[in-house]
Design a protein around this motif. Structure first.
Motif, mmCIF file in Angstrom:
data_model
loop_
_atom_site.group_PDB
_atom_site.id
_atom_site.type_symbol
_atom_site.label_atom_id
_atom_site.label_comp_id
_atom_site.label_asym_id
_atom_site.label_seq_id
_atom_site.Cartn_x
_atom_site.Cartn_y
_atom_site.Cartn_z
ATOM 1 N N VAL A 64 -56.643 45.160 13.994
ATOM 2 C CA VAL A 64 -56.196 44.245 13.704
ATOM 3 C C VAL A 64 -55.578 43.960 12.307
ATOM 4 N N VAL A 65 -56.456 44.743 11.393
ATOM 5 C CA VAL A 65 -56.042 44.493 9.987
ATOM 6 C C VAL A 65 -54.884 45.572 9.856
ATOM 7 N N GLU A 66 -54.922 46.826 10.401
ATOM 8 C CA GLU A 66 -54.033 47.810 10.080
ATOM 9 C C GLU A 66 -52.783 47.388 10.713
ATOM 10 N N ASN A 67 -52.585 46.899 11.764
ATOM 11 C CA ASN A 67 -51.471 46.572 12.316
ATOM 12 C C ASN A 67 -51.065 45.029 12.509
ATOM 13 N N TYR A 68 -51.576 44.296 11.605
ATOM 14 C CA TYR A 68 -51.441 42.838 11.530
ATOM 15 C C TYR A 68 -50.115 42.190 11.698
ATOM 16 N N ASP A 69 -49.304 43.215 10.820
ATOM 17 C CA ASP A 69 -47.650 42.726 10.849
ATOM 18 C C ASP A 69 -46.853 43.299 11.911
ATOM 19 N N GLY A 170 -68.126 43.318 24.303
ATOM 20 C CA GLY A 170 -66.774 42.815 23.440
ATOM 21 C C GLY A 170 -65.600 43.571 23.881
ATOM 22 N N ASN A 171 -65.362 43.685 25.279
ATOM 23 C CA ASN A 171 -64.233 44.223 25.837
ATOM 24 C C ASN A 171 -63.099 43.169 26.159
ATOM 25 N N TYR A 172 -61.833 43.195 25.710
ATOM 26 C CA TYR A 172 -61.203 41.942 25.912
ATOM 27 C C TYR A 172 -59.454 42.325 26.122
ATOM 28 N N VAL A 173 -58.929 41.591 26.799
ATOM 29 C CA VAL A 173 -57.375 41.501 26.725
ATOM 30 C C VAL A 173 -57.007 40.341 25.874
ATOM 31 N N VAL A 174 -56.290 40.600 24.561
ATOM 32 C CA VAL A 174 -56.015 39.613 23.702
ATOM 33 C C VAL A 174 -54.578 39.690 23.397
ATOM 34 N N PRO A 175 -53.795 38.466 23.634
ATOM 35 C CA PRO A 175 -52.348 38.490 23.138
ATOM 36 C C PRO A 175 -52.123 38.415 21.616
ATOM 37 N N LYS A 176 -51.232 38.532 21.300
ATOM 38 C CA LYS A 176 -50.910 38.567 19.853
ATOM 39 C C LYS A 176 -51.145 37.317 19.217
ATOM 40 N N GLY A 177 -50.635 36.203 19.983
ATOM 41 C CA GLY A 177 -50.887 34.974 19.506
ATOM 42 C C GLY A 177 -52.016 34.465 19.310
ATOM 43 N N ASN A 178 -53.088 34.950 20.120
ATOM 44 C CA ASN A 178 -54.414 34.428 19.808
ATOM 45 C C ASN A 178 -54.960 35.377 18.696
ATOM 46 N N LEU A 179 -54.581 36.323 18.143
ATOM 47 C CA LEU A 179 -54.864 37.279 17.024
ATOM 48 C C LEU A 179 -54.523 36.456 15.755
ATOM 49 N N LEU A 180 -53.151 36.105 16.064
ATOM 50 C CA LEU A 180 -52.384 35.568 14.839
ATOM 51 C C LEU A 180 -52.727 34.156 14.547
ATOM 52 N N LYS A 181 -53.466 33.526 15.411
ATOM 53 C CA LYS A 181 -54.157 32.166 14.541
ATOM 54 C C LYS A 181 -54.813 32.245 13.413
ATOM 55 N N TYR A 182 -55.401 33.470 13.076
ATOM 56 C CA TYR A 182 -55.988 33.555 11.806
ATOM 57 C C TYR A 182 -55.290 34.610 10.746
ATOM 58 N N SER A 183 -55.772 34.451 9.640
ATOM 59 C CA SER A 183 -55.141 35.493 8.494
ATOM 60 C C SER A 183 -55.694 36.940 8.743
ATOM 61 N N ARG A 184 -54.848 37.868 8.204
ATOM 62 C CA ARG A 184 -55.418 39.224 8.053
ATOM 63 C C ARG A 184 -56.910 39.005 7.278
ATOM 64 N N SER A 185 -56.869 38.072 6.194
ATOM 65 C CA SER A 185 -58.195 37.957 5.395
ATOM 66 C C SER A 185 -59.311 37.852 6.412
ATOM 67 N N LEU A 186 -59.314 37.190 7.401
ATOM 68 C CA LEU A 186 -60.411 36.978 8.397
ATOM 69 C C LEU A 186 -60.850 38.168 9.006
#
Length: 229
Positions: A64-69, A170-186
């Protein structure tokens, strides 16, 4: 666009070829490998060497950190030993079943990848796993020791429930919107929290238990500083 993100430690990943019939290929597979002996998995996907810290949680946060944008529309996070562990001799499907995994590969919505567990487990809804929130792992810790402490480090409005809902492994399917609710910093904080010692730390197990709430609830982040106790 979907990406299969695999965290691997000493598993044979040739089984990933089964995903080719379900929308995946080496072009949209990323493998973080922390195996004791380095192996080239580039025929199965983008192969990245990863330190053996923080279990698969570290690799998930790193992705997530490396591909956040430039996150894919859907990230499918799995462990390399999704169906079995080397120490399991009985052949039982471990974190999930192949049928449920195939369904997950086709999902375009948030979905924990799991299975129904034995009768010693607690269940909610359609059989999802829950655990008392007082759970504490005996592995070394540095930043926090409980679920409540973790959530208080991250959020202004944490909830400290009696039970925690999460998929073991910790196995998941996660849409981008769920990930982007929070900052890269988190996600950078979560990487840091679970990387302070090799192999196993308590923080990784507690973050594993928090991710379902983080991605499905609406928490307000605290500032971007990193705290220690």
């Amino acid at each position: 666009m979907k990406t299969l993100v695999v965290s691997n430690h000493n598993s044979d990943l040739e089984w990933l070829k089964m995903t080719y019939d379900h929308g995946f290929s080496p072009k949209n597979t990323v493998i973080y490998d922390r195996s004791d002996v380095e192996k080239d998995w580039s025929h199965l996907g983008k192969s990245i060497r990863s330190p053996n810290v923080g279990e698969n949680i570290y690799d998930m946060m790193r992705f997530v950190v490396e591909n956040y944008d430039n996150l894919p529309d859907i990230s499918v996070f799995i462990k390399g030993n999704l169906f079995s562990r080397p120490e399991d001799k009985g052949g039982e499907e471990y974190y999930t079943t192949k049928e449920r995994f195939i369904r997950a590969l086709h999902a375009d919505y948030y979905l924990p990848i799991e299975k129904y567990h034995d009768t010693t487990s607690y269940y909610v809804n359609a059989g999802g796993y829950i655990e008392p929130s007082w759970y504490q792992h005996q592995a070394p810790s540095k930043y926090f020791k409980t679920y409540a402490e973790l959530m208080s480090l991250l959020f202004e409005n944490p909830i400290n429930p009696e039970y925690i809902r999460f998929p073991p492994g910790g196995n998941y399917v996660v849409p981008k919107g769920n990930l982007l609710k929070y900052s890269r910093s988190l996600y950078e904080k979560l990487m840091l929290y679970c990387s302070h010692c090799e192999v196993v730390c308590a923080e990784a197990y507690l973050i594993e238990r928090a991710l379902h709430a983080i991605w499905t609830e609406d928490f307000k982040e605290k500032g971007n500083h990193v705290s220690t106790y």
